[in-house]
Design a protein around this motif. Structure first.
Motif, mmCIF file in Angstrom:
data_model
loop_
_atom_site.group_PDB
_atom_site.id
_atom_site.type_symbol
_atom_site.label_atom_id
_atom_site.label_comp_id
_atom_site.label_asym_id
_atom_site.label_seq_id
_atom_site.Cartn_x
_atom_site.Cartn_y
_atom_site.Cartn_z
ATOM 1 N N LEU A 1 0.774 -1.241 0.000
ATOM 2 C CA LEU A 1 0.000 0.000 0.000
ATOM 3 C C LEU A 1 0.803 1.288 0.000
ATOM 4 N N SER A 2 1.626 1.442 1.012
ATOM 5 C CA SER A 2 2.226 2.759 1.183
ATOM 6 C C SER A 2 3.369 2.985 0.218
ATOM 7 N N GLY A 3 3.735 4.190 0.084
ATOM 8 C CA GLY A 3 4.794 4.524 -0.858
ATOM 9 C C GLY A 3 6.154 4.620 -0.203
ATOM 10 N N ILE A 4 6.342 3.875 0.882
ATOM 11 C CA ILE A 4 7.634 3.945 1.558
ATOM 12 C C ILE A 4 8.302 2.579 1.518
ATOM 13 N N ALA A 5 9.535 2.552 1.076
ATOM 14 C CA ALA A 5 10.279 1.298 1.076
ATOM 15 C C ALA A 5 10.967 1.164 2.432
ATOM 16 N N VAL A 6 10.826 -0.003 3.055
ATOM 17 C CA VAL A 6 11.349 -0.169 4.411
ATOM 18 C C VAL A 6 12.393 -1.274 4.479
ATOM 19 N N ASP A 7 13.465 -0.996 5.188
ATOM 20 C CA ASP A 7 14.420 -2.033 5.548
ATOM 21 C C ASP A 7 14.286 -2.191 7.056
ATOM 22 N N ALA A 8 13.899 -3.393 7.501
ATOM 23 C CA ALA A 8 13.659 -3.594 8.927
ATOM 24 C C ALA A 8 14.852 -4.298 9.553
ATOM 25 N N VAL A 9 15.463 -3.659 10.547
ATOM 26 C CA VAL A 9 16.626 -4.244 11.205
ATOM 27 C C VAL A 9 16.237 -4.659 12.619
ATOM 28 N N PRO B 1 11.849 7.803 -6.269
ATOM 29 C CA PRO B 1 10.430 8.170 -6.294
ATOM 30 C C PRO B 1 9.708 7.968 -4.969
ATOM 31 N N MET B 2 10.340 7.336 -4.008
ATOM 32 C CA MET B 2 9.652 7.120 -2.728
ATOM 33 C C MET B 2 10.613 7.350 -1.572
ATOM 34 N N GLU B 3 10.025 7.524 -0.393
ATOM 35 C CA GLU B 3 10.857 7.660 0.794
ATOM 36 C C GLU B 3 11.486 6.304 1.091
ATOM 37 N N LEU B 4 12.752 6.280 1.372
ATOM 38 C CA LEU B 4 13.385 5.038 1.812
ATOM 39 C C LEU B 4 13.473 5.092 3.330
ATOM 40 N N SER B 5 13.268 3.960 3.953
ATOM 41 C CA SER B 5 13.193 3.998 5.402
ATOM 42 C C SER B 5 13.819 2.777 6.042
ATOM 43 N N THR B 6 14.500 2.985 7.135
ATOM 44 C CA THR B 6 15.018 1.854 7.912
ATOM 45 C C THR B 6 14.386 1.917 9.280
ATOM 46 N N TYR B 7 13.944 0.768 9.766
ATOM 47 C CA TYR B 7 13.355 0.738 11.087
ATOM 48 C C TYR B 7 14.196 -0.159 11.974
ATOM 49 N N PHE B 8 14.767 0.414 13.014
ATOM 50 C CA PHE B 8 15.656 -0.343 13.890
ATOM 51 C C PHE B 8 14.926 -0.775 15.148
ATOM 52 N N ARG B 9 15.133 -2.004 15.527
ATOM 53 C CA ARG B 9 14.480 -2.538 16.707
ATOM 54 C C ARG B 9 15.487 -3.372 17.485
ATOM 55 N N ILE B 10 15.683 -3.023 18.757
ATOM 56 C CA ILE B 10 16.496 -3.877 19.623
ATOM 57 C C ILE B 10 15.529 -4.772 20.373
ATOM 58 N N ASN B 11 15.727 -6.061 20.398
ATOM 59 C CA ASN B 11 14.813 -6.955 21.106
ATOM 60 C C ASN B 11 15.518 -7.727 22.222
ATOM 61 N N THR B 12 16.570 -8.446 21.849
ATOM 62 C CA THR B 12 17.221 -9.332 22.802
ATOM 63 C C THR B 12 17.899 -8.547 23.927
ATOM 64 N N TYR C 1 18.670 12.300 -6.219
ATOM 65 C CA TYR C 1 17.990 12.789 -5.018
ATOM 66 C C TYR C 1 17.415 11.611 -4.250
ATOM 67 N N VAL C 2 17.553 11.656 -2.935
ATOM 68 C CA VAL C 2 16.921 10.633 -2.107
ATOM 69 C C VAL C 2 16.510 11.224 -0.758
ATOM 70 N N SER C 3 15.359 10.783 -0.295
ATOM 71 C CA SER C 3 14.904 11.145 1.043
ATOM 72 C C SER C 3 14.822 9.870 1.861
ATOM 73 N N TYR C 4 15.486 9.877 2.990
ATOM 74 C CA TYR C 4 15.674 8.665 3.777
ATOM 75 C C TYR C 4 15.177 8.884 5.202
ATOM 76 N N LEU C 5 14.418 7.928 5.709
ATOM 77 C CA LEU C 5 13.862 8.064 7.058
ATOM 78 C C LEU C 5 14.371 6.949 7.952
ATOM 79 N N GLU C 6 14.517 7.266 9.202
ATOM 80 C CA GLU C 6 15.022 6.280 10.146
ATOM 81 C C GLU C 6 14.195 6.350 11.429
#
Lengths: 261, 481
Positions: free
Chosen positions: B122-130, B203-214, B232-237
Motif C-alpha cells: 500500500l504505502s509509498g515507503i520502502a522499508v528495511d527492517a533491522v 520516487p519514494m521515501e526510503l526507510s530503515t526501522y531499527f528494533r532492539i529486542n534481545t 535525489y533521495v529522502s531517507y527516514l530512520e
C-alpha cells in the motif's frame, strides 16, 4: 435563575486583598459594565472568574448556572461557556491561529458531548466571523497573536469569542489601545453577539466604549468594592464629572493586582 | 502559583513500544575479542578485506579511551558484558520473500506500526527492517531496482555490491574517528545500504526501522548512502526498543556521500526506550552520523527528532567540500525525567561559497538535561562561506537544564557566521490562555511545544511529521506537574 451570581467575594493576590466583598448578579441576555479607576480590582474580577492561579478567594461564593464556579478548573469553566477576552492577549509562537481556535472549539464541543468539527466545517464557520469583524484571512495562518498590533490582538479576541459562542463573556478592557475605527469594529462584533442566551460583562476604565455598546447595568468599582450601581446613565454621569465627581479617588496607582506588562 | 508547581493528574502513559517479542534468536556470548569479530564476519560470509578492516578498527579501538567531554553522566559501560551479535533464527540463509519470515517478527513490526506486508502493497515507503543485529526484510526492492536504485541490507550489499561498499565504507567516518565509531567498525552487524545512480530521483521515501529486542545485546548498525551526480533521495530512520531495567548500547555509524548536484535528505525520529522516570534502564544512543558534500552544488540535510534514549550523544555533521554545497541541520531534542542529551552538529566549510543552516530546538522537562553542542568551522579556502545558527531552548519546570555550547572557528575573512540563541520557559500566561479557551493542560503543553518546534517539524516528510507531533506530546506527558 441568575446566570452569574457573585456573593461577598473577597480575593487576595500575594497576600494583599484586592476585592473586598463583591456582590453581583448577571442574568441571561444582560450586558453589564464594570467601571472604575486603575487599581480598583476590575481585571482581578475577570481573572478570578476565569480561574487564573494566584488569585486566592478568601471569602464568598460564585455560582454559574447554579453551579459552584470556584470549584471548576480553568478549562472546565471555559468549556461550560465562560470566556475571557484578555486585556493583553498572549502570544503562542509557531501555533497557527486557525489551528489553535479549531483545537479550542473541538475541546469545548467534546466536553459538551458534541461531535468535533472538521477542517472544512471550521473554515466555513470562521470565515463568516472574519468577514463580520473585517479581518483579513491571513489572520488565520499567522501564529496566535505573534506580531499582531494592539488593535489586531483585540479583534482576534472578539474573533475567538464569535467562534466559541460562550454563555458568559467577560471583556477585560477590550477598548484600551483601540483607535476609533477599531473600537467601532470591535463594538459591532460584540453587539452582534448580544443575545437572549448570552450574558456579557464589560470591564472598562473609560465611558467611550459604552457609546457603542449600551449596557443594561453599570457598576462602579473602587478599592475592591462596588460603590455605585445604576443604568446606562451612570456611565454618562461618570463621563461628565469623572470618578472624582462620585467621590472616588482616580489617582489610585496601585496596580499590584493587574497583570500589566 | 506558577505552572511548575501545578499538579495535574496526567495519565502517565507507559512507553508504548516496550514489549519484548518471543523470537528464537541466535546470540553470541557476551564479550569482545578478535574471536567474536571473526565469528560475526564468518556468520555474514564476508570477504577477507572486510574482516581485515574490522580487525584494524578493533585494534585501534583498544588504544582509545571513551570520550568524557560530553555533558552526560552514566555508569561506565562494561564492553565485555555485551553480546555483539544476535539474530532471529531463520530456516534458510536469507528470506527471499516476506512469506519466509518468522510470523512473530512480522507481528512485531505490525505492533510497531510498520506492517511490512501492507507496507509492500500500500504505502509509498520502502522499508528495511533491522531486528537486533540483522536486517530481516526490505520492501519495494524490485521496483527500485528497475530504476537502478540499490536499497538493501548492508550484509547483502557486501555480497552483491562489494566494489561500492569497499569504495565508500569508512570514507566519511574513518575507523579512527572516535571511540564509538571504532567500536562500530569492528563489530557492526548490519544496517542499510542505499545507492542512487546518476540523475535518478528516488520516487519514494526510503526507510530503515531499527528494533532492539534481545536483552544484553548492543545494536551496532551501519548505514551507507551514496547519491551519484544529480540524484535525489529522502531517507527516514525510526527506532524503538523494549523496556528493560539495564541499559543497552546503541552505537551506530551513518555515512552519506553526495556527489555533484546530488541531494540527500536524512530524517530521524529516535524513540529508543528512555528508561523509567527514575532513570533506570534505557538506551545509550552513541551515534556518529556524517555526510560529505563531495560534489559541487550538492546538498545534505539532516532532520532529527530525538525523544527517546536515556543518553543521547549524537552530532550529525556535514563536510562541505564541493563548491556551493549546502549543509542543513534541523533538530528537536526532548529530555524528560532523567534523560540526558548532548547533541548538535558540525558544519565544516571547506569549499568556496558553501552554506550551512543549523536550527536546534531543545526541550527539557522533569530532571532532563539538554545540551546543544555544535561546531561551525570555516577553513581558509572557503571563500564566501555562510552559516546561520539558531539554538532555542524551552524549559518546563524547575529541575531541568538547557545548555548551549557553540564552537566557532573562522579561517576566512570573506565568510559570514551568525549565531542566535534563546532560552525560555513555558509561560504560566500561555498555559492560562490555552486553558481559558478550553484546552487541557496536556493539550496546551503539546500545542506550545509543537509550535516551538515548528521550524524543524516542517522539514520532515508529511507522514513522519504527524508521527513526530504525537510523539512530542507523549514524551512530555506528565511533565507539567
Amino acid at each position: 435563575m441568575r446566570m452569574l451570581e457573585i456573593r461577598n467575594l473577597h480575593v487576595s493576590v500575594g497576600g494583599k486583598e484586592i476585592l473586598r466583598g463583591i456582590n453581583l448578579e448577571v442574568a441571561r441576555g444582560e450586558v453589564h459594565a464594570i467601571m472604575g479607576p486603575n487599581g480598583s480590582g476590575k481585571s482581578t474580577l475577570g481573572y478570578v472568574l476565569a480561574g487564573r492561579t494566584g488569585y486566592e478567594v478568601t471569602q464568598g461564593e460564585v455560582y454559574f448556572d447554579g453551579e459552584n464556579l470556584l470549584e471548576m478548573s480553568v478549562e472546565e469553566r471555559a468549556c461550560r461557556g465562560v470566556f475571557l477576552a484578555f486585556q493583553y492577549p498572549v502570544e503562542i509562537p509557531g501555533v497557527g491561529n486557525m489551528y489553535f481556535l479549531k483545537a479550542a472549539l473541538n475541546a469545548q464541543r467534546k466536553f459538551r458531548g458534541e461531535p468535533e468539527v472538521d477542517a472544512m466545517q471550521f473554515l466555513k464557520l470562521v470565515k463568516k466571523q472574519l468577514k463580520a469583524l473585517k479581518m483579513d484571512e491571513v489572520f488565520l495562518q499567522r501564529a496566535v497573536n505573534v506580531g499582531f498590533s494592539g488593535g489586531e490582538k483585540k479583534r482576534n479576541e472578539i474573533l475567538h469569542m464569535s467562534v466559541l459562542q460562550p454563555k458568559l463573556a467577560l471583556l477585560d478592557e477590550t477598548d484600551s489601545g483601540l483607535d476609533i475605527d477599531a473600537l467601532q469594529i470591535v463594538s459591532e462584533g460584540v453587539n452582534a453577539l448580544r443575545s437572549e442566551d448570552r450574558a456579557m460583562v464589560l470591564v472598562t476604565h473609560y465611558q467611550r466604549l459604552l457609546n457603542y455598546i449600551t449596557p443594561d447595568k453599570v457598576h462602579v468599582l473602587a478599592k475592591g468594592r462596588i460603590v455605585h450601581e445604576g443604568g446606562k446613565d451612570l456611565a454618562l454621569e461618570l463621563e461628565k464629572s469623572g470618578y472624582a465627581g462620585l467621590g472616588i479617588d482616580d489617582t489610585e496607582t496601585d496596580r499590584g493586582a493587574s497583570h500589566a506588562r | 502559583m506558577v505552572a511548575d508547581s501545578q499538579t495535574i493528574s496526567a495519565v502517565n502513559q507507559e512507553y508504548k513500544y516496550g514489549f519484548v517479542s518471543d523470537i528464537e534468536s541466535e546470540t553470541a556470548p557476551p564479550g569482545l575479542s578478535e574471536h567474536i569479530i571473526r565469528f560475526i564476519s564468518a556468520k555474514k560470509n564476508e570477504p577477507q578485506w572486510l574482516l581485515d578492516w574490522r580487525l584494524k578498527a578493533y585494534r585501534h579501538w583498544l588504544t582509545m579511551v571513551e570520550p568524557t567531554w560530553a555533558a552526560v553522566h552514566y555508569e561506565p559501560v562494561d564492553y565485555q558484558a555485551i553480546s555483539y551479535y544476535s539474530a532471529p533464527k531463520q530456516k534458510k540463509e536469507a528470506p527471499k520473500s516476506l512469506d519466509e519470515i518468522d510470523p512473530e517478527l512480522l507481528r512485531t513490526y505490525e505492533k510497531l506500526g510498520i506492517p511490512l506486508r501492507e507496507q509492500e502493497r500500500l504505502s509509498g515507503i520502502a522499508v528495511d527492517a533491522v531486528f537486533d543485529s540483522v536486517s530481516v526484510a526490505t520492501t519495494f526492492k524490485g521496483k527500485l531496482a528497475e530504476m537502478g536504485i540499490v536499497f538493501c541490507s548492508f550484509s547483502e550489499a557486501v555480497q552483491h555490491h562489494p566494489d561500492l561498499v569497499r569504495k565508500y565504507l569508512g570514507s566519511v567516518v574513518p575507523h579512527t574517528d572516535n571511540f564509538f565509531a571504532a567500536l562500530n567498525s569492528a563489530v557492526f552487524s548490519d544496517g542499510s545500504f542505499c545507492y542512487i545512480p546518476k540523475g535518478v530521483r528516488c520516487p519514494m521515501e526510503l526507510s530503515t526501522y531499527f528494533r532492539i529486542n534481545t536483552a544484553n545485546t548492543g545494536q551496532f548498525e551501519r548505514t551507507l548512502i551514496v547519491a551519484e551526480a544529480g540524484s535525489y533521495v529522502s531517507y527516514l530512520e525510526g527506532c524503538t526498543a523494549p523496556m528493560r531495567d539495564e541499559n543497552q548500547l546503541h552505537a551506530a555509524v551513518v555515512e552519506l556521500i553526495a556527489l555533484d548536484d546530488a541531494e540527500i535528505k536524512y530524517s530521524t525520529v529516535q524513540n529508543w526506550y528512555p528508561g523509567d522516570k527514575d532513570g533506570k534502564g534505557g538506551i545509550y544512543n552513541f551515534v556518529t552520523k556524517r555526510g560529505a558534500c563531495r560534489g559541487a552544488r550538492s546538498k545534505i540535510s539532516w532532520t532529527q527528532v530525538e525523544t527517546g534514549s536515556a543518553i543521547t550523544w549524537k552530532y550529525p555533521s556535514c563536510l562541505l567540500q564541493g563548491e556551493n554545497s549546502v549543509g542543513e541541520f534541523y533538530s528537536v531534542a526532548i529530555t524528560n525525567n532523567r534523560q540526558q542529551a548532548d547533541t548538535g552538529t558540525k558544519m565544516i566549510h571547506i569549499g568556496k561559497n558553501t552554506r550551512s543552516t543549523i536550527i536546534s530546538k531543545g526541550i527539557s522537562a522533569g530532571f532532563g538535561q539538554n545540551t546543544y553542542r555544535g561546531m561551525v568551522k570555516v577553513l581558509p579556502a572557503a571563500h564566501g562561506a555562510r552559516n546561520y545558527t539558531q539554538c532555542d531552548s524551552l524549559l518546563i519546570g524547575d529541575h531541568c537544564g538547557a545548555h548551549t555550547v557553540p564552537y566557532i572557528e573562522v579561517g576566512n575573512v570573506t565568510s559570514k557566521v551568525e549565531h542566535e540563541a534563546s532560552t525560555s520557559k513555558i509561560g504560566e500566561d500561555q498555559l492560562f490562555y490555552c486553558a481559558q479557551r478550553g484546552l487541557s493542560m496536556e493539550d496546551s503543553v503539546s500545542l506550545i511545544v509543537n509550535g516551538f518546534c515548528k521550524q524543524v517539524l516542517k522539514e520532515l516528510p508529511m507522514e513522519f511529521a504527524v508521527e513526530a507531533q504525537k510523539l512530542l506530546g507523549l514524551s512530555l506527558e506528565g511533565s507539567v506537574g
